[in-house]
Design a protein around this motif. Structure first.
Motif, PDB file in Angstrom:
ATOM      1  N   ARG A   1      -1.376  20.802  -5.914  1.00  0.00           N
ATOM      2  CA  ARG A   1      -1.758  19.420  -6.171  1.00  0.00           C
ATOM      3  C   ARG A   1      -0.807  18.450  -5.471  1.00  0.00           C
ATOM      4  NH1 ARG A   1      -5.007  16.689  -9.449  1.00  0.00           N
ATOM      5  NH2 ARG A   1      -5.629  18.542 -10.634  1.00  0.00           N
TER       6      ARG A   1
ATOM      7  N   THR B   1      -1.801  18.503  -1.733  1.00  0.00           N
ATOM      8  CA  THR B   1      -3.078  17.839  -1.442  1.00  0.00           C
ATOM      9  C   THR B   1      -2.958  16.323  -1.607  1.00  0.00           C
ATOM     10  OG1 THR B   1      -3.886  18.108  -3.721  1.00  0.00           O
ATOM     11  CG2 THR B   1      -4.456  19.841  -2.135  1.00  0.00           C
ATOM     12  N   THR B   2      -2.121  15.885  -2.545  1.00  0.00           N
ATOM     13  CA  THR B   2      -1.898  14.450  -2.743  1.00  0.00           C
ATOM     14  C   THR B   2      -1.127  13.856  -1.568  1.00  0.00           C
ATOM     15  OG1 THR B   2      -1.872  14.745  -5.137  1.00  0.00           O
ATOM     16  CG2 THR B   2      -0.898  12.717  -4.287  1.00  0.00           C
TER      17      THR B   2
ATOM     18  N   GLY C   1      -7.224  19.370  -6.012  1.00  0.00           N
ATOM     19  CA  GLY C   1      -7.385  18.517  -4.842  1.00  0.00           C
ATOM     20  C   GLY C   1      -7.796  19.200  -3.560  1.00  0.00           C
TER      21      GLY C   1
END
Length: 216
Positions: A157, A160-161, A185
């Protein structure tokens, strides 16, 4: 072929070393019929094809099949081979050719995928022009790459952020944990055994792609 984020949804990776009796082409045809959205040819390891001309012939056959189904064809870690056989793209890892060299060789003629496992690697990728997607993992323990350290869902996560590119997740992903990976994500799911060891490719692809319908 122009890259689309949805091409990452069911991203199959395989080489002759991953299949009984090296039956890669029959597997690829079944996988294309079942609905994979991208195919990466990855010939690595002691059981892989190591003769260059045999590899070129194999890659050309993969190119022909993927073209029939209008599915992007990616070559692992070999820009020259990708250009020679008319592949759509190339994917490289941290231990392969430097990404800057790959981007220069690809020169906007190829889709470029890049493996990243840390925030520092993603930050570096974000500064570059010409990358189309990142491959992040191994998310979970995997038998396909014995030396791969799993990053887990929390780090996935974070990556992906942080990434300005769509991320395809890889490593130990199954139909049972796909929903968790997408919630972290990831734009798509990639893998070897998820596809090569499936007892029913059509059912596997139907169930996998159904997750994206639920996400909409």
């Amino acid at each position: 072929m122009n890259f689309k984020t949805r091409d990452l949804q069911a991203y199959a990776i395989a080489g002759t070393q991953d299949l009984p009796d090296q039956q890669l082409l029959p597997f690829l045809k079944k996988a294309l019929e079942a609905g994979i959205t991208t195919f990466q040819l990855r010939e690595k390891g002691p059981a892989a094809v190591n003769d260059r001309q045999t590899l070129v012939t194999l890659a050309k056959a993969c190119r022909q099949l993927t073209a029939q189904y209008q599915v992007p064809f990616i070559i692992d870690d070999d820009v020259a081979l990708a250009l020679e056989v008319g592949a759509d793209g190339v994917h490289v890892g941290q231990k392969d050719q430097p990404i800057e060299t790959v981007l220069k060789q690809a020169h906007q003629r190829l889709i470029v995928g890049y493996s990243c496992e840390t925030s520092g690697q993603v930050n570096h990728a974000n500064q570059l022009t010409g990358i189309d997607y990142l491959g992040c993992g191994a998310v979970f323990p995997t038998v396909s790459k014995a030396d791969a350290e799993n990053i887990g869902l929390t780090q996935l996560r974070q990556l992906t952020t942080l990434s300005t590119y769509p991320v395809v997740a890889i490593g130990g992903i199954t139909l049972e944990n796909t929903a968790q990976v997408l919630k972290a994500g990831a734009a798509g799911i990639s893998g070897i055994t998820l596809f090569t060891q499936s007892p029913d490719l059509t059912q596997t692809l139907t169930q996998l792609l159904a997750h994206y319908q639920r996400e909409v």
